[in-house]
Design a protein around this motif. Structure first.
Motif, PDB file in Angstrom:
ATOM      1  N   THR A  74       0.879  -1.119  -0.020  1.00 63.13           N
ATOM      2  CA  THR A  74       0.096  -0.070   0.104  1.00 63.13           C
ATOM      3  C   THR A  74       0.838   1.195  -0.057  1.00 63.13           C
ATOM      4  O   THR A  74       1.795   1.279   0.849  1.00 63.13           O
ATOM      5  CB  THR A  74      -1.005  -0.123   1.389  1.00 63.13           C
ATOM      6  N   PHE A  75       0.424   2.193  -0.923  1.00 59.38           N
ATOM      7  CA  PHE A  75       1.524   3.496  -0.943  1.00 59.38           C
ATOM      8  C   PHE A  75       0.613   4.495  -1.054  1.00 59.38           C
ATOM      9  O   PHE A  75      -0.746   4.564  -1.312  1.00 59.38           O
ATOM     10  CB  PHE A  75       2.239   3.474  -2.288  1.00 59.38           C
ATOM     11  N   SER A  76       1.035   5.704  -0.536  1.00 57.63           N
ATOM     12  CA  SER A  76       0.256   6.872  -0.429  1.00 57.63           C
ATOM     13  C   SER A  76       1.273   8.292  -0.540  1.00 57.63           C
ATOM     14  O   SER A  76       2.316   8.194  -0.124  1.00 57.63           O
ATOM     15  CB  SER A  76      -0.493   6.849   0.937  1.00 57.63           C
ATOM     16  N   ASN A  77       0.658   9.417  -1.139  1.00 59.19           N
ATOM     17  CA  ASN A  77       1.505  10.629  -1.362  1.00 59.19           C
ATOM     18  C   ASN A  77       0.580  11.559  -0.290  1.00 59.19           C
ATOM     19  O   ASN A  77       0.909  12.752  -0.130  1.00 59.19           O
ATOM     20  CB  ASN A  77       1.026  11.033  -2.650  1.00 59.19           C
ATOM     21  N   THR A  78      -0.409  11.170   0.793  1.00 57.92           N
ATOM     22  CA  THR A  78      -0.977  12.061   1.686  1.00 57.92           C
ATOM     23  C   THR A  78      -0.089  12.154   2.858  1.00 57.92           C
ATOM     24  O   THR A  78       0.400  11.481   3.302  1.00 57.92           O
ATOM     25  CB  THR A  78      -2.381  11.016   1.958  1.00 57.92           C
ATOM     26  N   VAL A  79      -0.102  13.478   3.104  1.00 56.10           N
ATOM     27  CA  VAL A  79       0.667  13.896   4.360  1.00 56.10           C
ATOM     28  C   VAL A  79       0.124  13.205   5.436  1.00 56.10           C
ATOM     29  O   VAL A  79      -1.319  13.184   5.782  1.00 56.10           O
ATOM     30  CB  VAL A  79       0.393  15.370   4.303  1.00 56.10           C
ATOM     31  N   GLY A  80       0.932  12.774   6.288  1.00 62.27           N
ATOM     32  CA  GLY A  80       0.643  11.921   7.669  1.00 62.27           C
ATOM     33  C   GLY A  80       0.074  10.592   7.410  1.00 62.27           C
ATOM     34  O   GLY A  80      -0.294   9.958   8.376  1.00 62.27           O
ATOM     35  N   SER A  81       0.344  10.046   6.138  1.00 60.70           N
ATOM     36  CA  SER A  81      -0.107   8.760   5.889  1.00 60.70           C
ATOM     37  C   SER A  81       0.989   7.687   6.458  1.00 60.70           C
ATOM     38  O   SER A  81       0.516   6.344   6.931  1.00 60.70           O
ATOM     39  CB  SER A  81      -0.229   8.580   4.322  1.00 60.70           C
ATOM     40  N   HIS A  82       2.071   8.134   6.653  1.00 65.72           N
ATOM     41  CA  HIS A  82       3.194   7.226   7.013  1.00 65.72           C
ATOM     42  C   HIS A  82       3.400   6.116   6.388  1.00 65.72           C
ATOM     43  O   HIS A  82       3.807   4.833   6.829  1.00 65.72           O
ATOM     44  CB  HIS A  82       3.188   6.834   8.509  1.00 65.72           C
ATOM     45  N   MET A  83       3.308   6.211   4.818  1.00 65.97           N
ATOM     46  CA  MET A  83       3.376   5.043   4.042  1.00 65.97           C
ATOM     47  C   MET A  83       4.217   5.602   3.014  1.00 65.97           C
ATOM     48  O   MET A  83       4.730   6.676   2.755  1.00 65.97           O
ATOM     49  CB  MET A  83       2.226   4.984   3.134  1.00 65.97           C
ATOM     50  N   SER A  84       5.021   4.589   2.180  1.00 61.99           N
ATOM     51  CA  SER A  84       5.939   4.852   1.417  1.00 61.99           C
ATOM     52  C   SER A  84       5.100   5.233  -0.090  1.00 61.99           C
ATOM     53  O   SER A  84       3.967   5.027  -0.233  1.00 61.99           O
ATOM     54  CB  SER A  84       6.755   3.339   0.768  1.00 61.99           C
ATOM     55  N   ALA A  85       6.084   5.862  -0.798  1.00 62.18           N
ATOM     56  CA  ALA A  85       5.348   6.380  -2.247  1.00 62.18           C
ATOM     57  C   ALA A  85       6.336   5.903  -3.613  1.00 62.18           C
ATOM     58  O   ALA A  85       7.633   6.087  -3.150  1.00 62.18           O
ATOM     59  CB  ALA A  85       5.242   7.928  -2.264  1.00 62.18           C
ATOM     60  N   ASP A 142      14.693  -2.693  12.199  1.00 60.98           N
ATOM     61  CA  ASP A 142      15.359  -1.418  12.288  1.00 60.98           C
ATOM     62  C   ASP A 142      15.100  -0.377  10.935  1.00 60.98           C
ATOM     63  O   ASP A 142      15.176   0.972  11.157  1.00 60.98           O
ATOM     64  CB  ASP A 142      16.669  -1.315  12.461  1.00 60.98           C
ATOM     65  N   LEU A 143      14.979  -1.069   9.768  1.00 56.83           N
ATOM     66  CA  LEU A 143      14.938  -0.104   8.335  1.00 56.83           C
ATOM     67  C   LEU A 143      13.385   0.087   8.192  1.00 56.83           C
ATOM     68  O   LEU A 143      13.291   1.148   7.209  1.00 56.83           O
ATOM     69  CB  LEU A 143      14.980  -1.439   7.433  1.00 56.83           C
ATOM     70  N   TYR A 144      12.675  -0.312   8.982  1.00 50.98           N
ATOM     71  CA  TYR A 144      11.086   0.426   8.794  1.00 50.98           C
ATOM     72  C   TYR A 144      10.945   1.891   9.132  1.00 50.98           C
ATOM     73  O   TYR A 144      11.745   2.264  10.238  1.00 50.98           O
ATOM     74  CB  TYR A 144       9.875  -0.460   9.768  1.00 50.98           C
ATOM     75  N   SER A 145      10.212   2.667   8.327  1.00 54.88           N
ATOM     76  CA  SER A 145      10.007   4.104   8.376  1.00 54.88           C
ATOM     77  C   SER A 145       8.574   4.443   8.636  1.00 54.88           C
ATOM     78  O   SER A 145       7.899   3.872   8.421  1.00 54.88           O
ATOM     79  CB  SER A 145      11.042   4.713   7.446  1.00 54.88           C
ATOM     80  N   LYS A 146       8.469   5.817   8.340  1.00 51.39           N
ATOM     81  CA  LYS A 146       7.258   6.448   8.220  1.00 51.39           C
ATOM     82  C   LYS A 146       7.184   6.704   7.037  1.00 51.39           C
ATOM     83  O   LYS A 146       6.332   7.953   6.459  1.00 51.39           O
ATOM     84  CB  LYS A 146       7.099   7.618   9.282  1.00 51.39           C
ATOM     85  N   GLY A 147       8.131   6.327   5.862  1.00 54.99           N
ATOM     86  CA  GLY A 147       7.728   6.779   4.562  1.00 54.99           C
ATOM     87  C   GLY A 147       9.162   7.020   3.952  1.00 54.99           C
ATOM     88  O   GLY A 147       9.274   7.014   2.639  1.00 54.99           O
TER      89      GLY A 147
END
Length: 176
Positions: A80-91, A145-150
């Motif tokens: 799941t990917f997103s360009n939305t501010v605050g989504s905490h997803m990759s794009a 450790d590699l997981y991020s908020k985007g």
């Protein structure tokens, strides 16, 4: 010693089908006058090397390494990917490498400019490249450790090498 070149070749070798994918992405994105493109293959799991530095002229991978993705995009492989501010997803999409700066949390970080509809808010979302210094360890797994908020996150021990390829103006393409 002969061991070092052999080890380096092993770490940077990829299947011919992967080279075809890179060449296809170069054409798809209209990249004609560039020498090196950075790729992130989000179709691969976080436990595999999926960051690639590709030399278009020589048709070979100069370097490969592990790269993280947003935990909210999926656990092992992002879905799941997103360009939305605050989504905490990759794009996904094409990014232009920006300037590096000193982050209070992560040290040297690199700004990324989203160039497509799916990642155009990268700067607003503070989507950058950084190492996992100061990251939160969720479990005992090194890859957690590699997981991020985007952000595009890299292991600290290889980060200087990665930074050497992230020169301003260069293109990074994240795809799946």
């Amino acid at each position: 010693s002969l061991v070092l070149p052999i080890v380096f070749a092993f770490l940077t070798s990829v299947a011919p089908s992967q080279i075809k994918v890179f060449d296809g992405k170069v054409v798809e994105h209209g990249l004609k006058d560039v020498d090196v493109v950075l790729f992130v293959d989000y179709g691969k799991p976080i436990t595999e090397r999926r960051f690639f530095v590709y030399d278009l002229r020589a048709k070979r991978v100069l370097y490969s390494d592990y790269v993280g993705h947003a935990r909210k995009s999926g656990v092992n492989v992002p879905h799941t990917f997103s360009n939305t501010v605050g989504s905490h997803m990759s794009a996904l999409g094409r990014y232009r490498i920006g300037e590096s700066y000193r982050s209070k949390t992560f040290g040297t970080s690199v700004r990324l400019h989203g160039l497509e509809k799916g990642n155009s808010r990268a700067l607003k979302r503070a989507i950058v490249a950084h190492d996992v210094q100061g990251g939160i360890v969720v479990t005992n797994s090194r890859f957690d450790d590699l997981y991020s908020k985007g952000c595009f996150t890299f292991f600290r021990e290889n980060y200087d090498r990665i930074l050497s390829f992230m020169t301003p103006g260069r293109i990074l393409i994240a795809y799946q």
